[in-house]
Design a protein around this motif. Structure first.
Motif, PDB file in Angstrom:
ATOM      1  N   LYS B 114       0.843  -1.189   0.000  1.00  0.00           N
ATOM      2  CA  LYS B 114       0.000   0.000   0.000  1.00  0.00           C
ATOM      3  C   LYS B 114       0.879   1.239   0.000  1.00  0.00           C
ATOM      4  O   LYS B 114       1.858   1.297   0.738  1.00  0.00           O
ATOM      5  N   LYS B 115       0.504   2.229  -0.815  1.00  0.00           N
ATOM      6  CA  LYS B 115       1.232   3.496  -0.869  1.00  0.00           C
ATOM      7  C   LYS B 115       2.690   3.321  -1.290  1.00  0.00           C
ATOM      8  O   LYS B 115       3.515   4.171  -1.001  1.00  0.00           O
ATOM      9  N   LYS B 116       3.002   2.199  -1.892  1.00  0.00           N
ATOM     10  CA  LYS B 116       4.391   1.862  -2.273  1.00  0.00           C
ATOM     11  C   LYS B 116       5.331   1.912  -1.071  1.00  0.00           C
ATOM     12  O   LYS B 116       6.540   2.017  -1.224  1.00  0.00           O
ATOM     13  N   GLN B 117       4.800   1.867   0.111  1.00  0.00           N
ATOM     14  CA  GLN B 117       5.654   1.944   1.292  1.00  0.00           C
ATOM     15  C   GLN B 117       5.406   0.787   2.249  1.00  0.00           C
ATOM     16  O   GLN B 117       6.330   0.181   2.754  1.00  0.00           O
ATOM     17  N   ASP B 118       4.136   0.507   2.525  1.00  0.00           N
ATOM     18  CA  ASP B 118       3.826  -0.485   3.552  1.00  0.00           C
ATOM     19  C   ASP B 118       3.535  -1.813   2.902  1.00  0.00           C
ATOM     20  O   ASP B 118       2.806  -1.885   1.917  1.00  0.00           O
ATOM     21  N   LEU B 119       4.071  -2.868   3.486  1.00  0.00           N
ATOM     22  CA  LEU B 119       3.848  -4.204   2.943  1.00  0.00           C
ATOM     23  C   LEU B 119       3.051  -5.013   3.949  1.00  0.00           C
ATOM     24  O   LEU B 119       3.433  -5.135   5.107  1.00  0.00           O
ATOM     25  N   TYR B 120       1.938  -5.559   3.483  1.00  0.00           N
ATOM     26  CA  TYR B 120       1.131  -6.429   4.334  1.00  0.00           C
ATOM     27  C   TYR B 120       1.215  -7.842   3.790  1.00  0.00           C
ATOM     28  O   TYR B 120       1.256  -8.052   2.592  1.00  0.00           O
ATOM     29  N   MET B 121       1.211  -8.825   4.698  1.00  0.00           N
ATOM     30  CA  MET B 121       1.278 -10.221   4.269  1.00  0.00           C
ATOM     31  C   MET B 121       0.096 -10.964   4.845  1.00  0.00           C
ATOM     32  O   MET B 121      -0.165 -10.881   6.047  1.00  0.00           O
ATOM     33  N   TRP B 122      -0.588 -11.691   3.994  1.00  0.00           N
ATOM     34  CA  TRP B 122      -1.670 -12.562   4.444  1.00  0.00           C
ATOM     35  C   TRP B 122      -1.171 -13.997   4.387  1.00  0.00           C
ATOM     36  O   TRP B 122      -0.630 -14.418   3.370  1.00  0.00           O
ATOM     37  N   ILE B 123      -1.368 -14.742   5.465  1.00  0.00           N
ATOM     38  CA  ILE B 123      -1.110 -16.185   5.417  1.00  0.00           C
ATOM     39  C   ILE B 123      -2.437 -16.851   5.701  1.00  0.00           C
ATOM     40  O   ILE B 123      -3.090 -16.537   6.711  1.00  0.00           O
ATOM     41  N   SER B 124      -2.830 -17.742   4.805  1.00  0.00           N
ATOM     42  CA  SER B 124      -4.150 -18.325   5.043  1.00  0.00           C
ATOM     43  C   SER B 124      -4.216 -19.766   4.597  1.00  0.00           C
ATOM     44  O   SER B 124      -3.490 -20.214   3.724  1.00  0.00           O
ATOM     45  N   ASN B 125      -5.126 -20.453   5.218  1.00  0.00           N
ATOM     46  CA  ASN B 125      -5.443 -21.828   4.844  1.00  0.00           C
ATOM     47  C   ASN B 125      -6.667 -21.734   3.962  1.00  0.00           C
ATOM     48  O   ASN B 125      -7.702 -21.232   4.397  1.00  0.00           O
ATOM     49  N   CYS B 126      -6.492 -22.142   2.684  1.00  0.00           N
ATOM     50  CA  CYS B 126      -7.439 -21.619   1.711  1.00  0.00           C
ATOM     51  C   CYS B 126      -8.912 -21.963   1.766  1.00  0.00           C
ATOM     52  O   CYS B 126      -9.713 -21.055   1.721  1.00  0.00           O
ATOM     53  N   PRO B 127      -9.338 -23.145   1.760  1.00  0.00           N
ATOM     54  CA  PRO B 127     -10.790 -23.259   1.654  1.00  0.00           C
ATOM     55  C   PRO B 127     -11.554 -22.636   2.833  1.00  0.00           C
ATOM     56  O   PRO B 127     -12.316 -21.713   2.640  1.00  0.00           O
ATOM     57  N   HIS B 128     -11.354 -23.129   4.038  1.00  0.00           N
ATOM     58  CA  HIS B 128     -12.195 -22.567   5.102  1.00  0.00           C
ATOM     59  C   HIS B 128     -11.419 -22.100   6.309  1.00  0.00           C
ATOM     60  O   HIS B 128     -11.994 -21.553   7.222  1.00  0.00           O
ATOM     61  N   GLY B 129     -10.146 -22.420   6.321  1.00  0.00           N
ATOM     62  CA  GLY B 129      -9.405 -22.336   7.577  1.00  0.00           C
ATOM     63  C   GLY B 129      -9.098 -20.925   8.037  1.00  0.00           C
ATOM     64  O   GLY B 129      -9.523 -19.964   7.411  1.00  0.00           O
ATOM     65  N   PRO B 130      -8.335 -20.753   9.058  1.00  0.00           N
ATOM     66  CA  PRO B 130      -8.055 -19.420   9.560  1.00  0.00           C
ATOM     67  C   PRO B 130      -7.048 -18.698   8.661  1.00  0.00           C
ATOM     68  O   PRO B 130      -6.332 -19.307   7.878  1.00  0.00           O
TER      69      PRO B 130
END
Lengths: 310, 339
Positions: B114-130
């Motif tokens: 975002k804004k070419k400055q902040d990096l966010y990372m999503w880690i997820s278990n794809c179908p239904h998990g957390p």
């Protein structure tokens, strides 16, 4: 009716109190005080704390659903405390580690903490892996693709060696500088010593000449010492460094600062015999040191002229 | 490389031997053909790879070079990963689930810039998990020259966790997520059978620090390989890329807020200086006025007593001569004056 008004007022006032940056007039404050909403003393506006979600039950439920019961070999995970740091124990440093994690600001401590945690894991995991026949060392003839290319590793190696070279060079330079300073001191001492001996010798000779002493011991002393100190003066003379002219100019114009008004007949300047030239002092080597003609005879044309005049 | 070639070769020879067997049966030839064939055994992993974990690693648009390299490094480190093209930011987040399904992946690591400055990372278990969202900071990639270690490409990692992970329920959930995402399945076709590096996850200052070390000797001497980064947890969701929030990190401060606070602090400093200057000015101009009239000048004035008006009717009497009888000489007078 009145109670309703009061309640509405109360409601308004309580809202205003919770709003940030609202300025309550004195009248409103007085009313609130009479109604018992405000107590005497310093009243400070406090933020309503944001209610953050922490659904512990939900988390646990989710974890229970999500878990995969795999054998350890599949996951290879371990939870360990870091290996005890022998150095810090010896020094008796404060263990912030017991508070849960290292101090994040102190870079070195933090990285060492991570390193030791990894070490603890490895130490614990090795026997377990042996049980399951997994190796950490690959055989010498096993060639496979690495995560970093060979070219990259070469670059890293070059950088490391360059760093080492720089270090070594700076060490050498430092040592040389120290040696030179020491050498200069030694040179001064040797020269002074020689001056003294010379003086003693001259006085002994004079005494003998004047008939005050009969012994000719000073001659023998000179011969003995002459053999030893033959190699010394040539070495000492080579270390002159910049020429005398350069030194004079440096002293007069170089290196900033006030030049006039300083002491100039100090011990150091007296001991500094670098400006001493034996040839000049004793008028030795008159015409380029026995080079060139002694009693140079003028050329033919000059002689003719002289002849012509007389 | 060698492992890969072997695999290909193994398949080919497997087919060949199958064909040969058919041929022999049909023609009833002798065992000479079968004996001449060099039989290469099928790869060990055949049929043993049961833990089918696949991780999809991709990003949104607008990432910078460091993030791109980090993504590539993660793909290098994890042989059970798959890559995908950049996702348009116009699409909503739950589209990621569909992408994962198409690619047949059950885990996902998604980088969002975002804004070419902040990096966010999503880690997820794809179908239904957390799933969990993090803010990533302090990224150092594999290519940095200070990371001198190296490891086999696709070798399985050891995972090392801080005991703090077991104390809180949200950390326990994160630990399980990390284990399932980052550990390479055993007998994965692209993996190497040796374990020569270790991932560490440590909790310090309410953040998760990730490091990757190479195991050099059996006595646990390590060298860092990289990459390294710091994860600041924002939220944990029950569903994949959405769903009810299970946990919110109270000590998380959005980077915008952080920058704003810095700017406010700087502005406050400047304002303070200005007010000080103004006050000094006011003091200077105000002080000059009072000096003209000294308030304390009248304190010690005692009005003189009124003397009765005395009118002299007679002239004063002539005084006796004040002539010095013993007047000192000029020189003596000078000397006295000097003293």
């Amino acid at each position: 009716m009145e109670s309703a008004e009061e309640e509405s007022l109360l409601g308004l006032e309580s809202e205003e109190e919770e709003e940030e940056g609202s300025e309550l007039s004195d009248g409103e404050l007085q009313e609130a005080f009479t109604k018992g909403l405000l107590k005497p003393g310093m009243n400070v506006l406090v933020d309503k704390s944001k209610k953050l979600v922490n659904n512990v039950e939900g988390l646990k439920q989710c974890l229970a659903d999500f878990r995969k019961d795999l054998s350890w070999v599949e996951r290879l995970d371990l939870t360990t405390l870091p290996v005890k740091d022998a150095l810090s124990q010896v020094e008796g440093k404060v263990s912030t580690e017991t508070n849960g994690g290292p101090d994040a600001e102190d870079d070195f401590q933090r990285e060492m903490f991570f390193y030791r945690q990894a070490q603890a894991t490895v130490l614990e995991a090795l026997p377990l892996m042996k049980m399951h026949d997994i190796n950490t060392r690959r055989p010498d003839d096993y060639f496979a693709e690495m995560a970093k290319s060979d070219q990259h590793m070469q670059k890293i190696r070059q950088k490391l060696t360059a760093k080492q070279m720089i270090l070594e060079k700076s060490e050498k330079a430092k040592k040389l500088r120290e040696q030179r300073k020491f050498g200069k001191k030694v040179q001064i001492e040797v020269i002074q010593k020689r001056q003294k001996e010379k003086k003693a010798m001259m006085t002994a000779v004079k005494k003998y000449q004047k008939g005050m002493s009969d012994k000719l011991d000073f001659l023998e002393g000179d011969q003995k010492k002459g053999k030893d100190s033959s190699g010394g003066p040539s070495k000492a003379l080579n270390k002159k460094g910049p020429s005398a002219k350069r030194k004079y100019k440096d002293q007069k114009f170089g290196f900033g600062g006030k030049k006039s008004g300083k002491k100039w007949n100090t011990k150091e300047s007296y001991n500094d015999v670098s400006g001493f030239k034996a040839r000049v002092a004793h008028a030795k080597g008159g015409q380029k040191g026995k080079k060139g003609k002694q009693n140079k005879r003028p050329g033919k044309s000059v002689r003719k002229k002289m002849k012509g005049r007389s | 490389m060698a492992a890969f070639k072997r695999k290909r070769g193994a398949h080919a020879t497997a087919e060949k031997t199958a064909k040969k067997v058919k041929f022999v049966v049909d023609d009833g030839n002798t065992e000479q053909d079968a004996v001449n064939e060099i039989v290469v055994p099928a790869p060990v992993s055949m049929g043993k790879w049961t833990n089918k974990e696949r991780v999809l690693i991709f990003s949104s648009r607008g990432i910078n070079f460091r993030t791109r390299h980090l993504m590539q490094d993660l793909r290098t480190m994890m042989p059970h990963s798959k890559a995908d093209t950049k996702m348009d930011r116009k699409d909503k987040l739950f589209v990621v689930n569909e992408v994962c399904e198409i690619k047949n992946c059950n885990k996902c690591i998604f980088f969002e810039a975002k804004k070419k400055q902040d990096l966010y990372m999503w880690i997820s278990n794809c179908p239904h998990g957390p799933s969990a969202k993090f803010l990533v900071q302090n990224i150092h990639t594999l290519a940095e020259l200070k990371m001198t270690g190296n490891c086999l490409k696709g070798s399985r990692p050891l995972l090392s966790f801080d005991p703090t992970f077991d104390k809180e329920p949200h950390y326990a959930l994160l630990k399980e997520l990390f284990i399932q995402t980052f550990s390479t399945p055993r007998y994965h076709p692209k993996s190497q059978p040796f374990v020569d590096h270790v991932f560490t996850f440590t909790i310090a200052d309410n953040r998760i620090w990730f490091r990757n070390y190479q195991i050099i000797e059996e006595d646990a001497s390590l060298v860092e390989i990289g990459p390294r980064f710091v994860l600041n947890l924002i939220k944990v969701f029950q569903g994949s890329f959405g769903g009810p929030t299970l946990y919110e990190n109270p000590s998380f401060q959005s980077p915008n807020l952080h920058r704003r606070q810095l700017r406010l602090a700087a502005a406050a400093k400047v304002r303070e200086k200005q007010t000080l200057k103004e006050m000094q000015k006011v003091k200077r101009t105000a002080a000059k006025e009072d000096l003209e009239t000294d308030v304390t000048a009248d304190v010690f004035l005692t009005p003189a007593e009124d003397k009765p008006a005395c009118i002299q009717t007679e002239p004063p009497e002539p005084q006796a001569g004040k002539k010095h009888k013993f007047k000192p000489s000029k020189r003596q007078r000078q000397q006295m004056a000097r003293r």
